[in-house]
Design an enzyme around this catalytic site. Structure first.
Site, PDB file in Angstrom:
ATOM      1  N   SER B 205      -0.173   4.157 -15.494  1.00 26.78           N
ATOM      2  CA  SER B 205      -0.782   5.002 -16.527  1.00 26.78           C
ATOM      3  C   SER B 205      -2.235   5.319 -16.179  1.00 26.78           C
ATOM      4  CB  SER B 205      -0.685   4.334 -17.895  1.00 26.78           C
ATOM      5  OG  SER B 205      -1.457   3.169 -17.916  1.00 26.78           O
ATOM      6  N   ARG B 209      -2.889   9.218 -15.740  1.00 24.97           N
ATOM      7  CA  ARG B 209      -3.715   9.827 -16.795  1.00 24.97           C
ATOM      8  C   ARG B 209      -4.851  10.633 -16.165  1.00 24.97           C
ATOM      9  NH1 ARG B 209      -5.419   5.610 -18.929  1.00 24.97           N
ATOM     10  NH2 ARG B 209      -3.737   5.352 -20.431  1.00 24.97           N
ATOM     11  N   ASN B 213      -4.910  14.790 -16.101  1.00 26.67           N
ATOM     12  CA  ASN B 213      -5.985  15.538 -16.773  1.00 26.67           C
ATOM     13  C   ASN B 213      -6.715  16.460 -15.818  1.00 26.67           C
ATOM     14  OD1 ASN B 213      -6.757  14.935 -19.737  1.00 26.67           O
ATOM     15  ND2 ASN B 213      -5.947  13.021 -18.933  1.00 26.67           N
TER      16      ASN B 213
END
Lengths: 156, 285
Positions: B205, B209, B213
């Site tokens: 994660s 992440r 993004n």
């Protein structure tokens, strides 16, 4: 997009970077910050202490000034007292001196008057003897008529 | 994909921007004979920027009146230090420098996204380089390199603080417990599956992440750039062309401003989660 050797290289770069930060960057900067924090704390404490000392010193100064004022008042009182005394003393001395001078002058006057009277008397006697001898046409022996002359002089 | 709605060449343009400067084409998802030169180059340059700036300050650091640069660096350091002290209750000489490195390095990675998207590739093309990806955090290798390093540290601290037995126990004896040893033996595999998913989700994660993004952010910039891609002057002075040009400028500006927030936030999240994971690894139960 795939996973490749870049991953391993990046891990190596990352590890090196962390190691470098840990060794050369973090400790000196944090030490300086802690040191400054300590200095500021010390400075504040010193400032507070100074303020306290100032308050104390002000109190002391007030006491000293009050004492000095009292002492000054005392001294002035004393001085005035002493001045009065001196004036009184001087007045006394001056009066006495004046009286003495007056007395001396009186004495002198009396003496001078007596002397003047004496000399006058003698002169009058001389004149009387001269006048008498002229009247009588001869020498009047002053010695012979001394008591007469003295009586004459005493009458003048 | 949205790119297909645009003028011909947009797809090609975007795909072109998605290609790395590699030594060769990769075969399959994992191929350790391939190196992305652009990612390595930019991350090393940005590492040097970070290290150079901080080292310059660290060398002349003073506890007296600080210079403006030192002030800036100290603000960052005390911000990171505050975050670490707030979350991490153990004593470690590694965590705070690690957090600082992560925050600054990722911020610089992400900052490359604010450089006009075609500028550096265009310059590189002048130098004969066909593909160039300038944002290292849009490369899964870069984000996974960091998250896997953090993951290794999590395992290291877990074993250091709790021992191998304690670490294994943490993975197998929670969340279900039983007094009866036979029942517990049955629960161990269940616990292990649940806990290992939680455990393995952390590095995945973290990496995805950040990657997601920044990849999305870059994609938006590419799509905005594609609005007037390859159009001649006659199109730009027509009504529709002028409209798309204005839209491109306004949307690009808006997205850049918004993206300033995103890049700082992503760097911050990565740092805070790293601290949180490591403090969890460091805690006794």
């Amino acid at each position: 997009m795939n996973i490749n050797l870049t991953l391993i290289i990046q891990m190596f770069v990352f590890a090196t970077l962390i190691w470098g930060t840990m060794k050369w960057i973090w400790p000196p900067i944090l030490a300086a910050m802690d040191e400054r924090q300590r200095k500021i704390a010390q400075g504040l404490a010193a400032g507070e202490k100074g303020e306290q000392a100032l308050t104390e010193a002000r109190g002391q100064a007030d006491t000293i000034i009050r004492e000095a004022r009292e002492r000054a008042t005392q001294i002035i009182d004393h001085a005035q007292h002493r001045a009065n005394e001196l004036v009184e003393e001087a007045k006394g001395t001056a009066t006495a001196e004046g009286a003495r001078l007056v007395a001396a002058a009186h004495e002198q006057i009396a003496l001078d008057a007596t002397r003047a009277r004496e000399s006058l008397r003698r002169e009058v006697a001389g004149i009387a003897v001269g006048a008498a001898s002229k009247l009588l046409g001869r020498e009047v022996n002053a010695a012979t008529h001394a008591d007469l002359l003295d009586k004459l002089a005493a009458q003048i | 994909m949205a790119a297909e709605e645009h003028a011909p060449g947009a797809t090609e343009y975007i795909l072109h921007h998605q290609s790395f400067l590699s030594n060769k084409a990769a075969h399959g998802i994992v191929d350790f004979s391939v190196v992305n030169y652009d990612t390595v180059f930019f991350s090393v340059v940005l590492a040097l920027v970070f290290f150079g700036l901080f080292w310059m300050v660290a060398r002349t650091v003073t506890s007296g009146v600080p210079s403006k640069t030192q002030n800036f660096i100290e603000t960052l350091v005390s911000f990171v230090d505050g975050q670490v002290r707030e979350t991490f209750h153990g004593t470690s000489r590694l965590i705070a420098p690690l957090a600082l490195t992560i925050f600054c390095w990722i911020f610089l990675f992400n900052f490359m996204d604010l450089v006009p998207v075609d500028l550096l590739p265009w310059l590189a093309r002048g130098g004969g380089i066909e593909h160039l990806k300038v944002v290292p955090s849009t490369d899964l290798n870069a984000t996974f390199a960091m998250s896997l390093s953090v993951f290794a540290l999590i395992i290291f601290y877990s074993i250091k603080m709790k021992g191998v037995g304690g670490f294994i126990g943490e993975l197998t004896l929670n969340p279900f417990r039983a007094k009866n040893w036979a029942v517990q033996a049955l629960l161990v595999p269940v616990n292990f599956i649940l806990e290992s998913v939680t455990f393995l989700a952390r590095p995945v994660s973290l990496a995805l992440r950040l990657y997601g993004n920044l990849y999305a952010g870059e994609m938006i910039f590419l799509l905005l750039a594609a609005l007037t891609l390859g159009k001649g002057l006659d199109f730009l002075i027509s009504f529709g062309g002028a409209l798309s040009l204005v839209a491109q400028v306004i949307l690009g500006l808006a997205w850049s401003i918004f993206h300033i927030l995103v890049i700082v936030l992503q760097a911050f999240i990565f740092m805070v989660l790293t601290i949180v994971y490591l403090s969890m690894a460091n805690e006794h139960h």
